[in-house]
Write an enzyme that holds these catalytic residues in place. Structure first.
Site, mmCIF file in Angstrom:
data_model
loop_
_atom_site.group_PDB
_atom_site.id
_atom_site.type_symbol
_atom_site.label_atom_id
_atom_site.label_comp_id
_atom_site.label_asym_id
_atom_site.label_seq_id
_atom_site.Cartn_x
_atom_site.Cartn_y
_atom_site.Cartn_z
ATOM 1 N N ASP A 29 14.728 0.286 17.180
ATOM 2 C CA ASP A 29 13.820 -0.848 16.974
ATOM 3 C C ASP A 29 14.124 -1.955 17.985
ATOM 4 O OD1 ASP A 29 13.075 0.679 14.887
ATOM 5 O OD2 ASP A 29 13.456 -0.817 13.317
ATOM 6 N N ALA A 30 15.432 -2.161 18.222
ATOM 7 C CA ALA A 30 15.827 -3.243 19.128
ATOM 8 C C ALA A 30 15.311 -2.963 20.541
ATOM 9 C CB ALA A 30 17.345 -3.386 19.137
ATOM 10 N N ASP A 33 11.607 -3.622 20.603
ATOM 11 C CA ASP A 33 11.324 -5.065 20.643
ATOM 12 C C ASP A 33 11.554 -5.616 22.046
ATOM 13 O OD1 ASP A 33 10.730 -4.954 18.011
ATOM 14 O OD2 ASP A 33 12.636 -5.794 17.306
ATOM 15 N N SER A 77 -19.769 7.706 -1.204
ATOM 16 C CA SER A 77 -18.545 7.917 -1.971
ATOM 17 C C SER A 77 -18.506 9.380 -2.407
ATOM 18 C CB SER A 77 -18.471 6.956 -3.153
ATOM 19 O OG SER A 77 -19.604 7.121 -3.933
ATOM 20 N N LEU A 78 -17.506 9.724 -3.151
ATOM 21 C CA LEU A 78 -17.365 11.125 -3.571
ATOM 22 C C LEU A 78 -17.672 11.256 -5.048
ATOM 23 C CD1 LEU A 78 -13.966 11.936 -1.842
ATOM 24 C CD2 LEU A 78 -16.146 13.009 -1.310
ATOM 25 N N GLU A 108 -7.550 17.935 0.699
ATOM 26 C CA GLU A 108 -6.773 16.815 1.227
ATOM 27 C C GLU A 108 -6.334 15.969 0.051
ATOM 28 O OE1 GLU A 108 -9.579 14.768 3.698
ATOM 29 O OE2 GLU A 108 -9.706 16.419 5.116
ATOM 30 N N LYS A 110 -6.351 12.529 -1.985
ATOM 31 C CA LYS A 110 -7.262 11.390 -2.063
ATOM 32 C C LYS A 110 -6.414 10.126 -2.143
ATOM 33 C CE LYS A 110 -11.410 9.664 -4.175
ATOM 34 N NZ LYS A 110 -11.027 8.337 -4.618
ATOM 35 N N ASP A 112 -5.497 6.368 -2.442
ATOM 36 C CA ASP A 112 -6.114 5.277 -3.190
ATOM 37 C C ASP A 112 -5.864 3.958 -2.455
ATOM 38 O OD1 ASP A 112 -7.450 4.081 -5.195
ATOM 39 O OD2 ASP A 112 -5.849 4.192 -6.672
ATOM 40 N N ARG A 131 -15.936 -0.561 3.773
ATOM 41 C CA ARG A 131 -17.047 0.232 3.272
ATOM 42 C C ARG A 131 -18.200 -0.667 2.841
ATOM 43 N NH1 ARG A 131 -18.778 2.041 -1.624
ATOM 44 N NH2 ARG A 131 -20.039 3.905 -1.483
ATOM 45 N N GLU A 171 -8.534 5.712 5.317
ATOM 46 C CA GLU A 171 -8.123 4.908 4.161
ATOM 47 C C GLU A 171 -6.896 4.080 4.540
ATOM 48 O OE1 GLU A 171 -10.189 5.438 1.651
ATOM 49 O OE2 GLU A 171 -9.214 4.639 -0.133
ATOM 50 N N LYS A 287 -13.266 19.813 0.243
ATOM 51 C CA LYS A 287 -14.403 19.749 1.158
ATOM 52 C C LYS A 287 -14.748 21.156 1.652
ATOM 53 C CE LYS A 287 -12.862 15.256 2.908
ATOM 54 N NZ LYS A 287 -12.318 14.450 4.000
ATOM 55 N N CYS A 405 6.203 -17.176 -39.786
ATOM 56 C CA CYS A 405 6.139 -17.218 -38.320
ATOM 57 C C CYS A 405 7.548 -16.995 -37.776
ATOM 58 C CB CYS A 405 5.598 -18.570 -37.849
ATOM 59 S SG CYS A 405 5.846 -18.835 -36.084
HETATM 60 S S1 IVH Z 1 -13.870 11.926 2.436
HETATM 61 C C1 IVH Z 1 -18.595 11.029 2.043
HETATM 62 N N1 IVH Z 1 -11.333 12.158 2.197
HETATM 63 O O1 IVH Z 1 -12.322 8.003 -1.412
HETATM 64 C C2 IVH Z 1 -17.305 10.558 1.574
HETATM 65 N N2 IVH Z 1 -12.341 10.227 1.256
HETATM 66 O O2 IVH Z 1 -14.831 7.959 -3.389
HETATM 67 C C3 IVH Z 1 -16.261 11.210 2.389
HETATM 68 N N3 IVH Z 1 -10.773 8.676 0.243
HETATM 69 O O3 IVH Z 1 -14.780 6.072 0.100
HETATM 70 C C4 IVH Z 1 -14.962 10.683 2.024
HETATM 71 N N4 IVH Z 1 -8.956 9.825 0.645
HETATM 72 O O4 IVH Z 1 -12.443 5.768 0.989
HETATM 73 C C5 IVH Z 1 -12.396 11.400 1.918
HETATM 74 N N5 IVH Z 1 -9.053 12.519 2.086
HETATM 75 C C6 IVH Z 1 -10.119 11.757 1.818
HETATM 76 C C7 IVH Z 1 -10.004 10.520 1.142
HETATM 77 C C8 IVH Z 1 -11.150 9.793 0.881
HETATM 78 C C9 IVH Z 1 -9.440 8.712 0.111
HETATM 79 C C10 IVH Z 1 -11.632 7.583 -0.280
HETATM 80 C C11 IVH Z 1 -12.684 7.118 0.681
HETATM 81 C C12 IVH Z 1 -13.981 7.209 -0.038
HETATM 82 C C13 IVH Z 1 -13.557 7.378 -1.452
HETATM 83 C C14 IVH Z 1 -14.564 8.288 -2.111
#
Ligand code: IVH
Length: 668
Positions: A29-30, A33, A77-78, A108, A110, A112, A131, A171, A287, A405
């Site tokens: 790291d040093a 820097d 969204s999913l 993959e 997900k 958060d 988004r 994300e 997917k 009480c």
């Molecule tokens: S694919 C068309 N892959 O989850 C949507 N999303 O509810 C394609 N997220 O808005 C998203 N990990 O922000 C995808 N491996 C991943 C993800 C991911 C987190 C989030 C993303 C999306 C939300 C979907």
């Protein structure tokens, strides 16, 4: 000279990538820097020549937060899938649309966090959007540039040149274990701690000050290539490989499967291991890997048909109840709290869980010594989900709800109409402490620096006997309290003085009258214009206000009948809402999106409290109620929306996401 500086920039970029993206640092790291400082020194000689993608240009550059920009294609969204059957149903739909072609799935994690879109032109980062509502995103370029795992310039070689335009999506997140540090700091600065890493990530990216973003340990995983000029891919896997070759950070835990049965095995492995993942993951994403199949499947207005998220179950843990204590609230309500054998749930150590009321303990037959299942869904407060009666040894003790009480020993009052058991001694010190803390809270007079430790000392040392006594505190008295140096004393007294400007509705909330929260307080003040005016009204007059029922009316009129001396004291202290003449200013509320409509707000809106949301709606002519009924026009559903959401779906009430709501606020 120029070539030297360019080489040095390349070298710094290389080490940035090794450290932040590949997680394989080659130098200390040093040393890193030192290289960075050397580059800064060289750049100082001709600041006008510093390119925006120089590694030194992370903080301070970019466009200011705030502008809304349309996404090139909607950020969908999913769909959520819960349980094996729903996942298999997803497979059936996919196979049907693809006329039974074989399908390869890629899974993959997900993550958060906060979804963002990143745009690169000729390999240089030019723009980053949140988004937003899916159609329009918020421009957070300046803040995203500070995240070291986001390359400002992509790796481009003769064999593997970057395309002229490239948009990726990913994300942004904060590692779980670092949330504690951030929250300690926030609390020290008098701010509310973040409930979870997702809120922390969102709050850090959507701030007005990019140095705040820079100070947070943010990271990113890119999960899709959304737009590219001049390149084509047969599969999602290929696209991800390409993104990695340009220097993007993609999550390593992806896997290919030929069947959903195989996906379920993979999912179950992650359910077991999820606590080991250093970032918050709320499920897996499944997917269809083949891009031509993805195109064939297409999307609905909301989500792609070629992907689904397979959610993890709520976090649970098993522990035992060591003791049951009873806490006295600000309105005298006695709340039983289970003291637990400390247990980790979703990364947080849980030591207490509310048991709500006497009835709840009886209904669930909860006993001291019981083994229980604690559940924590997302960011919500843990709750006792189940009592494992089969684990009883026989020495568990049924809880006897007290008749006195626990603080002041006054006999408690039980009512026929309410489950709540109350201490009715207005002088009870536990109640007084809670009332003062509430008076100082954000929903009321917002007196920063008056935390629970100070409140306890003020009451225990008999410096305050009611909220009005805060206004006559002297520096020499406060200065004698533990941990109150001259600086903190001065600050506290200044904040107390400043709180005298609070509007009437906030002061009314601060008085801790049963059933009077922000919504009711505003209704009452809108109608009676001042606390003084309200205090003269009888129950009948109060009940005449639309939206105020007999219980509230009774509670308010009784309070003022019993607390005249307190009101006089507050007046004498010089609170502006008592001294200032009230001038009614009719608001022009026609023709906004909100006017005449009824809203319910639920869940966490990330960067606005529900109280603030209600205030904003009302200021635009809308009405806010607490439950979803056939009369509700819109439900504003933040993260973690639960039963109200289900109710809205059931009653066909329109649902607005937090983003769409913010959008309407900006427009109106
Ligand atoms: S694919 C068309 N892959 O989850 C949507 N999303 O509810 C394609 N997220 O808005 C998203 N990990 O922000 C995808 N491996 C991943 C993800 C991911 C987190 C989030 C993303 C999306 C939300 C979907």
């Amino acid at each position: 000279m120029n070539t030297d500086i360019n080489k040095l920039r390349e070298l710094v970029r290389h080490h940035e990538r090794k450290y932040y993206i590949d997680d394989q640092p080659e130098i200390s790291d040093a040393d890193f820097d030192a290289l960075m400082r050397q580059l800064e020194e060289l750049e100082k000689a001709s600041p006008e020549d510093i390119p925006p993608d120089s590694p030194t240009q992370r903080v301070g550059g970019g466009v200011a937060l705030g502008s809304r920009i349309p996404h090139r294609s909607p950020m969908l969204s999913l769909d959520n899938t819960f349980g094996r059957d729903e996942l298999l149903d997803f497979g059936v739909r996919v196979r049907k649309l693809l006329e039974d072609e074989p399908v390869e799935y890629i899974t993959e994690l997900k993550i958060d966090g906060l979804g963002v879109s990143l745009l690169y032109e000729n390999g240089v980062f030019v723009r980053g959007l949140t988004r937003g509502d899916g159609e329009f995103g918020e421009n957070v370029s300046g803040n995203l540039r500070t995240i070291r795992a986001i390359p400002l310039r992509l790796t481009s070689t003769a064999d593997n040149p970057v395309p002229p335009v490239l948009e990726v999506r990913g994300e942004v997140f904060i590692p779980k274990h670092l949330l504690g540090d951030i929250n300690v700091q926030r609390e020290a600065e008098g701010e509310t701690p973040f409930a979870n890493p997702r809120n922390a990530a969102a709050g850090s990216v959507r701030t007005l000050d990019s140095s705040v973003t820079a100070s947070r340990p943010l990271d990113i995983f890119i999960y899709s290539l959304n737009y590219v000029e001049g390149l084509e891919f047969a599969t999602h896997t290929e696209a991800l490989e390409k993104l990695k070759s340009f220097g993007f950070k993609c999550n390593p835990h992806t896997e290919l499967h030929n069947s959903l049965e195989d996906v379920i095995i993979y999912y179950n492995q992650w359910v077991e291991k999820r606590e080991e993942i250093p970032y918050e993951v709320d499920g897996i994403v499944v997917k269809v890997n083949d891009i031509s199949q993805q195109n064939e499947l297409g999307s609905t207005a909301k989500s792609p048909r070629w992907a689904t998220s397979y959610k993890f179950p709520a976090h649970q843990a098993i522990t035992t109840i060591k003791q049951i204590e009873v806490q006295v609230g600000r309105t005298g309500v006695l709340t039983p709290v289970a003291i637990l054998e400390p247990v980790k749930v979703a990364g947080a150590t849980i030591t207490h869980a509310t048991l709500h009321n006497e009835q709840e303990i009886a209904n669930k037959d909860i006993r001291i010594g019981d083994t229980i299942v604690l559940e924590r869904a997302g960011d919500v407060i843990p709750k006792i989900n189940d009592v494992l009666k089969e684990k009883r040894q026989g020495d568990e003790v049924a809880f006897q709800f007290p008749d006195l009480c626990p603080t002041c020993s006054t006999p408690v009052q039980r009512s026929e109409t309410e489950v709540a058991v109350r201490c009715v001694n207005a002088g009870c010190s536990a109640q007084l402490k809670r009332r003062i803390a509430h008076f100082a809270s954000r929903n009321a007079l917002e007196i920063e620096g008056l935390g629970p430790a100070t409140v306890n000392q003020l009451v225990d040392n008999e410096l305050v006997h009611d909220v009005a006594d805060l206004y006559t505190l002297k520096a020499e008295e406060v200065g004698k309290l533990e941990r109150m140096g001259p600086g903190l004393t001065h600050n506290l007294l200044h904040q107390i003085e400043h709180s005298k400007d609070a509007p009437a509705a906030k002061v009314l909330v601060g008085l801790s009258i049963f059933h009077v929260g922000e919504t009711v307080a505003e209704l009452l003040i809108d109608y009676f214009l001042s606390i003084e005016g309200l205090s003269q009204a009888d129950a009948e007059a109060i009940e005449a206000i639309p939206g105020i029922g007999p219980q509230i009316a009774e509670s308010v009129s009784t309070f003022f009948a019993q607390n005249r001396p307190l009101i006089e004291k507050l007046k004498a202290a010089g609170l502006r809402c008592f001294t200032e003449e009230v001038v009614k200013t009719p608001k022009i509320l026609e023709d906004t999106f909100f006017s005449g409509k009824t809203f319910v707000v639920t869940g966490s809106l990330t960067d606005m409290t529900r109280t603030e949301a209600s205030t904003q709606i009302k200021a635009r002519g809308g009405k806010v109620t607490s439950s979803v009924t056939g009369k509700t026009d819109y439900l504003i559903a933040g993260e973690g929306a639960g039963s109200k959401y289900d109710k809205a779906v059931e009653l066909d009430v329109q649902i607005l996401t937090a983003e769409a709501f913010f959008e309407h606020l900006r427009e109106n």
